[in-house]
Design an enzyme around this catalytic site. Structure first.
Site, PDB file in Angstrom:
ATOM      1  CB  SER A 138      -0.785   0.147   1.041  1.00 51.31           C
ATOM      2  OG  SER A 138      -0.146   0.313   2.282  1.00 51.31           O
ATOM      3  CB  CYS A 139       3.962   2.128   1.558  1.00 52.90           C
ATOM      4  SG  CYS A 139       3.026   2.507   3.072  1.00 52.90           S
TER       5      CYS A 139
END
Ligand SMILES: NC(=O)c1ccc[n+]([C@@H]2O[C@H](COP(=O)([O-])OP(=O)(O)OC[C@H]3O[C@@H](n4cnc5c(N)ncnc54)[C@H](O)[C@@H]3O)[C@@H](O)[C@H]2O)c1
Length: 430
Positions: free
Chosen positions: A265-266
């Site tokens: 998610s980063c």
């Protein structure tokens, strides 16, 4: 201290539990009722080692709870962390809708709160957001003044999923971007019993430290993949090469693992958001753009490699071992497995998968593929196997397990298998 955390996802829950472990009283807030109920019953809504054990202990000690009632949480605490999601918009730029909502809601509660309260942004936000969006929305909806009625800081989080508790409790550094000294002092006090250097700076700088760190790590992985792709053509094992490279203290051995690309998610979303922000300012960040492009190509490289080995994958059963973007996590956001499965389906393959923790999440994206109850069952009758996540349990697989395949074609996208236990497999860059 009394702390509230707004947004109880991977970061919010780990932060809340972590601060409670350090002796604080914590209230976690989320708009998702189901999540809140699970947490209060001692069930972690995400898979993260140690998290559920800590959660159960803290609930018994009554030092931690979750709620949907933001007003109650803010009124009963001195500091609030904003850790809501900051996903990408379709064009790759940062979507601030959750940050804006949370800021307005916080401001509405602060309107009637008499005591000084510090707001800390922990979500990853592009430079300028805390002051131009969070601060402005809180002041507008509360009618109060930053620096006088409430404090403001930006405290980026660097934890890794799969190691969230370990990383939160033992960080390399703590970065505090502060509106003023008074706000920064409150946040520094919170971290007083952490064994890590504290770096106090401006809010905008703290926001950029997070992007610059993630972009550097993404570049490092893409660099390892580029070298790995060259090594493959030369018949050299890139892992051995990187062992030699990583011994250089200027480089360090971390994040030099070549493979089938970074996900999660980063990295993909943060690098993309930084690219968009730079372009908005009239700068072309070519280096960052190429790291992202290389990563996209790397994700589907395994399928190309497979086709070179077995020809068309149409109507063939391909086993994919590992769905999570990394081991010890159930997170599949931007996972390489999604790009690989999509490509296989597009080419008419039948896909059979197994992952120890991420299958329920993947069923929401690919309900049409076959989910096996363990790795051995996934391998049975398959025409080829692609290893996409380096789960420890895959390291135990042997020739006997792979012997159940129709054709023993094994391709590793991550370095997992042991040559002493498995003969004849090929790696993406080795
Ligand atoms: N996941 C990571 O490894 C990681 C690491 C460092 C930083 N970050 C950053 O931290 C932030 C959070 O990431 P995450 O992975 O924990 O996200 P997540 O999607 O897992 O969790 C976000 C949570 O916020 C809740 N939420 C949204 N709006 C809300 C509101 N108004 N009030 C209360 N709750 C609300 C959602 O229901 C959800 O539970 C992001 O900015 C991310 O970039 C993530």
């Amino acid at each position: 201290m009394h702390i509230s955390i707004i947004g109880t996802g991977y970061v919010g829950l780990s932060t809340g539990v972590g601060f409670a472990v350090k002796g604080n009283e914590v209230i976690c807030v989320d708009i998702d009722k189901e999540k809140v109920e699970k947490i209060n019953n001692g069930i972690s809504p995400i898979y993260e080692p140690l998290l559920e054990d800590y959660l159960k202990k803290l609930l018994k000690q009554k030092r931690f709870r979750a709620t949907t009632d933001l007003k109650d949480a803010i009124e009963k605490t001195e500091v609030s962390f904003i850790s809501v999601g900051t996903p990408s918009k379709e064009d790759g730029s940062i979507d601030l809708k959750y940050i804006i909502d949370a800021s307005i809601q916080i401001g509405e509660v602060l309107k009637s709160k008499k005591e000084y309260h510090v707001i800390v942004v922990k979500s990853t936000v592009v430079p300028g957001t805390t002051e131009n969006v969070v601060l402005k929305n809180i002041e507008k909806s509360s009618g109060k003044k930053v620096g006088k009625d409430f404090g403001l800081c930006m405290n980026p989080e660097f934890l890794r999923e799969g190691k969230a508790m370990e990383d939160f409790l033992n960080p390399d550094r703590i970065v505090i971007g502060e509106f003023d000294k008074k706000s920064g002092d409150v946040v520094e006090k919170l971290y007083k019993n952490f064994q890590a250097p504290i770096f106090r700076t401006s809010i905008k700088t703290a926001e950029m430290v997070k992007y610059a760190s993630n972009a550097f790590l993404a570049l490092k992985i893409s660099y390892a993949n580029e070298i790995g792709n060259i090594c493959k053509l030369l018949g050299i094992d890139v892992n051995e090469v990187m062992k030699g490279v990583g011994m250089d203290r200027r480089i360090s051995p971390h994040f030099l693992n070549a493979g089938c690309g970074y996900g999660g998610s980063c990295f993909p979303k943060d690098v993309e958001a930084l690219i968009r922000k730079a372009k908005e300012l009239g700068y072309e960040p070519k280096l960052l753009e190429e790291a992202q492009e290389l990563n996209k190509r790397q994700k589907v490289k395994l399928v190309e490699q497979l086709e070179r080995k077995i020809g068309s994958v149409k109507n063939k059963t391909i086993c994919v071992l590992g769905l999570a973007f990394k081991p010890d996590s159930d997170d599949i956001r931007e996972a390489s497995s999604i790009a690989i499965i999509s490509k296989l389906l597009e080419k008419g393959a039948k896909v059979k998968v197994y992952d120890p923790k991420a299958m329920e999440n993947m069923k929401k994206i690919f309900p049409q593929i076959e989910y096996a109850s363990n790795a051995k069952k996934a391998l049975e009758g398959s025409d080829a196997c692609l290893i996409v996540t380096e789960w420890d349990e895959f390291k135990k697989l042997t020739d006997t397990d792979f012997g159940k395949m129709k054709n023993k074609i094994i391709l590793e996208g991550r370095r997992v298998l042991d040559r002493k236990k498995v003969s004849n497999f090929d790696g993406i860059c080795w």
